[in-house]
Design a protein around this motif. Structure first.
Motif, mmCIF file in Angstrom:
data_model
loop_
_atom_site.group_PDB
_atom_site.id
_atom_site.type_symbol
_atom_site.label_atom_id
_atom_site.label_comp_id
_atom_site.label_asym_id
_atom_site.label_seq_id
_atom_site.Cartn_x
_atom_site.Cartn_y
_atom_site.Cartn_z
ATOM 1 N N VAL A 1 32.221 80.312 34.176
ATOM 2 C CA VAL A 1 31.041 80.242 35.049
ATOM 3 C C VAL A 1 30.124 79.104 34.621
ATOM 4 N N TYR A 2 29.971 78.914 33.312
ATOM 5 C CA TYR A 2 29.138 77.817 32.828
ATOM 6 C C TYR A 2 29.738 76.469 33.241
ATOM 7 N N GLY A 3 31.071 76.399 33.260
ATOM 8 C CA GLY A 3 31.726 75.185 33.734
ATOM 9 C C GLY A 3 31.400 74.901 35.188
ATOM 10 N N PHE A 4 31.390 75.936 36.032
ATOM 11 C CA PHE A 4 31.008 75.759 37.434
ATOM 12 C C PHE A 4 29.549 75.295 37.549
ATOM 13 N N THR A 5 28.695 75.842 36.680
ATOM 14 C CA THR A 5 27.283 75.449 36.699
ATOM 15 C C THR A 5 27.127 73.980 36.319
ATOM 16 N N LYS A 6 27.871 73.547 35.308
ATOM 17 C CA LYS A 6 27.809 72.129 34.913
ATOM 18 C C LYS A 6 28.334 71.224 36.014
ATOM 19 N N ALA A 7 29.280 71.723 36.809
ATOM 20 C CA ALA A 7 29.779 70.940 37.932
ATOM 21 C C ALA A 7 28.674 70.682 38.947
ATOM 22 N N ALA A 8 27.786 71.663 39.133
ATOM 23 C CA ALA A 8 26.661 71.479 40.049
ATOM 24 C C ALA A 8 25.682 70.437 39.520
ATOM 25 N N GLU A 9 25.571 70.329 38.204
ATOM 26 C CA GLU A 9 24.611 69.407 37.604
ATOM 27 C C GLU A 9 25.202 68.020 37.383
ATOM 28 N N ASP A 10 26.443 67.975 36.870
ATOM 29 C CA ASP A 10 27.025 66.696 36.432
ATOM 30 C C ASP A 10 28.213 66.226 37.267
ATOM 31 N N GLY A 11 28.743 67.110 38.124
ATOM 32 C CA GLY A 11 29.919 66.743 38.905
ATOM 33 C C GLY A 11 31.188 67.333 38.321
ATOM 34 N N TRP A 12 32.225 67.473 39.183
ATOM 35 C CA TRP A 12 33.480 68.079 38.754
ATOM 36 C C TRP A 12 34.247 67.218 37.762
ATOM 37 N N GLY A 13 34.009 65.913 37.791
ATOM 38 C CA GLY A 13 34.751 65.029 36.904
ATOM 39 C C GLY A 13 34.112 64.804 35.549
ATOM 40 N N ALA A 14 32.945 65.395 35.327
ATOM 41 C CA ALA A 14 32.248 65.204 34.058
ATOM 42 C C ALA A 14 33.029 65.831 32.905
ATOM 43 N N THR A 15 32.937 65.199 31.742
ATOM 44 C CA THR A 15 33.672 65.681 30.572
ATOM 45 C C THR A 15 33.291 67.115 30.219
ATOM 46 N N ALA A 16 31.984 67.409 30.260
ATOM 47 C CA ALA A 16 31.519 68.752 29.904
ATOM 48 C C ALA A 16 32.063 69.791 30.880
ATOM 49 N N THR A 17 32.095 69.438 32.163
ATOM 50 C CA THR A 17 32.613 70.364 33.177
ATOM 51 C C THR A 17 34.076 70.691 32.923
ATOM 52 N N ILE A 18 34.865 69.645 32.741
ATOM 53 C CA ILE A 18 36.304 69.829 32.527
ATOM 54 C C ILE A 18 36.568 70.616 31.241
ATOM 55 N N ALA A 19 35.819 70.288 30.182
ATOM 56 C CA ALA A 19 36.025 70.953 28.890
ATOM 57 C C ALA A 19 35.691 72.441 28.989
#
Length: 498
Positions: A230-248
């Motif tokens: 869920v935190y990964g989905f939240t980071k996708a809203a902030e940084d985008g789906w391709g962001a390193t943090a999102t993917i990690a």
């Protein structure tokens, strides 16, 4: 909203008094029902308060979903463990600890001065709710040993808990409008105090005998995996789906969920015996439940914001305006209970998925000044009818071919899949909403007030479209995986709360 709970782990129960019914069982039922009502209404009561809470605490659009998902993740992730704790540690003791903990967590949330503290309080509410819910139903199973009385008790319990979502919508609106959003959480404290004082002399203790080992590693790993996802989905809203943090984060969540499966395969006392999930019909039911929860929970969140932010409804009016979904669920659930013995589960579930997706698609046609009676009312009724036709068969499919000692775990797993699906769906839909609003405003510069409102509406319609897609996927899962015949469907073991 649907909540399907179980008696715990399904292990043999210690009768309250051998050969005799508990003399104060009906009064104890009232106490247990009040405590369970507190847990059920807490989901919808907070939804109505969320726009004001977000503004008061300065919570971002990307993070506001944690108010919902922190509760549902903790509740769903720990529910199976809570059932086993209730069975082995003592149902009354677990019930009392659940009440006290839920009240304390509600008090912390009610006085929270930051979004992070509110999220933490909601997670604590979910954790203690995961103790309270299975302990409540297990106590009823022990208190009412005669079949006819047990049916009556479950009917009363189901009716009270089933009305919790409607009560939460209206009560949340009243408290938010005439007091403060904080009272949507603080109201649990006096309710819990009354239930606690009454439960001490009225509710008897009971526990199951046998091996009392708990699968704590499994519970911790699956909860950590879901939170990370869920935190990964939240980071996708902030940084985008391709962001390193999102993917990690998403990758880490998937790895943790895979680790949970390995733990369950090797555990001598697994939290969720995989034989329950790997059956084709039960697996189809759990998958459908998860997808419906994913589409449903997020849709309710955005409908609340649409009513209050775009249409400028007061909190009370927004609560009342959300009731048609509950009405549709109750009507369809009543019809489904009568039709299922004749038609079987699959036709009802397919009809329900089609209706619910249609209702959600109707909500994609909203605008900045959509008429409630002409559009929003019928859309919500259709959505509710579809959900009602789906929930009742799901409760029975979860128990198809399940041995008696696995019945509690199977029934609790259905509730857990719905809560987990709701958590993931809310986070995903919120990410799609945020991305859609950002893209809309970026393409309509400069964003004047009218454009900003239209951007919000565009984001809501995108979220509703994704919700409809998830519900349609549940229909596909039903069509492909579920093959059970109507005469094979058990009745009376799963408790459905509309």
């Amino acid at each position: 909203m649907s909540v399907t709970t179980s008696t715990g782990s399904g292990l043999p129960e210690t009768p309250v008094a051998a050969g005799s019914a508990h003399p104060r069982r009906w009064v104890a039922l009232a106490v247990i029902a009040v405590a369970q009502l507190m847990v059920v209404l807490d989901a919808t009561i907070v939804n109505i308060a969320l726009p004001q809470a977000q503004a008061s605490l300065g919570i971002s659009d990307a993070d506001r979903q944690w108010v919902v998902t922190a509760y549902t993740l903790a509740f769903g992730g720990l529910l199976l463990l809570g059932g086993r704790i209730a069975d082995y540690w003592g149902r009354k003791r677990t019930f009392l600890v659940g009440i006290v903990g839920f009240a304390l967590a509600s008090a912390v949330g009610g006085v929270a001065q930051s979004g992070e503290l509110l999220f933490a309080a909601r997670a604590l509410q979910g954790a203690f709710g995961a103790l309270l819910a299975p302990a409540s139903l297990a106590l009823l199973t022990v208190l009412f040993t005669e079949a006819h009385e047990r049916a009556k008790a479950f009917a009363v319990y189901g009716a009270i808990a089933g009305g919790g979502s409607a009560v939460g919508l209206v009560l949340g609106g009243v408290l938010t409008e005439y007091a403060n959003w904080r009272w949507c959480l603080l109201v649990n404290v006096p309710v819990a105090l009354v239930a606690l004082v009454a439960a001490l002399p009225l509710v008897p203790e009971s526990r199951a005998h046998g091996n009392t080992r708990y699968d704590v590693p499994g519970a911790l790993v699956i909860t950590a995996g879901l939170v990370t996802l869920v935190y990964g989905f939240t980071k996708a809203a902030e940084d985008g789906w391709g962001a390193t943090a999102t993917i990690a984060l998403i990758a880490a969540g998937v790895v943790l969920i895979a680790a949970f499966v390995l733990i369950e395969l090797r555990s001598s006392h697994p939290l969720l015996p995989l034989r329950i999930v790997l059956d084709r019909n039960r697996g189809g039911a759990f998958l459908a439940s998860m997808l419906i929860g994913a589409g449903l929970f997020g849709a309710f969140l955005f409908l609340t914001f649409y009513f209050q932010v775009v249409l400028r409804y007061s909190p009370v009016k927004a609560g009342l305006a959300s009731l048609p979904v509950t009405a549709g669920v109750l009507i369809a659930a009543t019809l489904a209970s009568q039709l299922m013995p004749r038609l079987g589960a699959k036709p009802l579930m397919l009809t329900g998925a089609a209706l619910a997706a249609s209702g959600m698609l109707l909500l994609t046609r909203i605008g900045v000044d959509t008429s409630f009676p002409a559009h929003l009312l019928p859309a919500q009724v259709v959505l509710g009818l579809g959900l009602g036709f789906t929930f009742v068969p799901l409760s029975s499919l979860a128990l198809v071919g399940v041995p008696e000692h696995d019945a509690g775990a199977a029934s609790a797993a259905l509730n857990a899949t719905q809560q987990v699906g709701g958590s993931l769906g809310t986070a995903l839909l919120n990410t799609m909403y945020t991305s859609a609003v950002t893209a809309y405003l970026a393409s309509h510069l400069p964003p004047d007030p009218v454009t900003q409102v239209r951007g919000l509406v565009h984001g809501y319609t995108v979220a509703f479209a994704w919700g409809a897609g998830l519900i349609l996927l549940s229909g596909v899962a039903t069509a492909v995986l579920i093959t059970v015949r109507r005469r094979d469907i058990p009745t009376g073991n799963a408790i459905h709360v509309g």
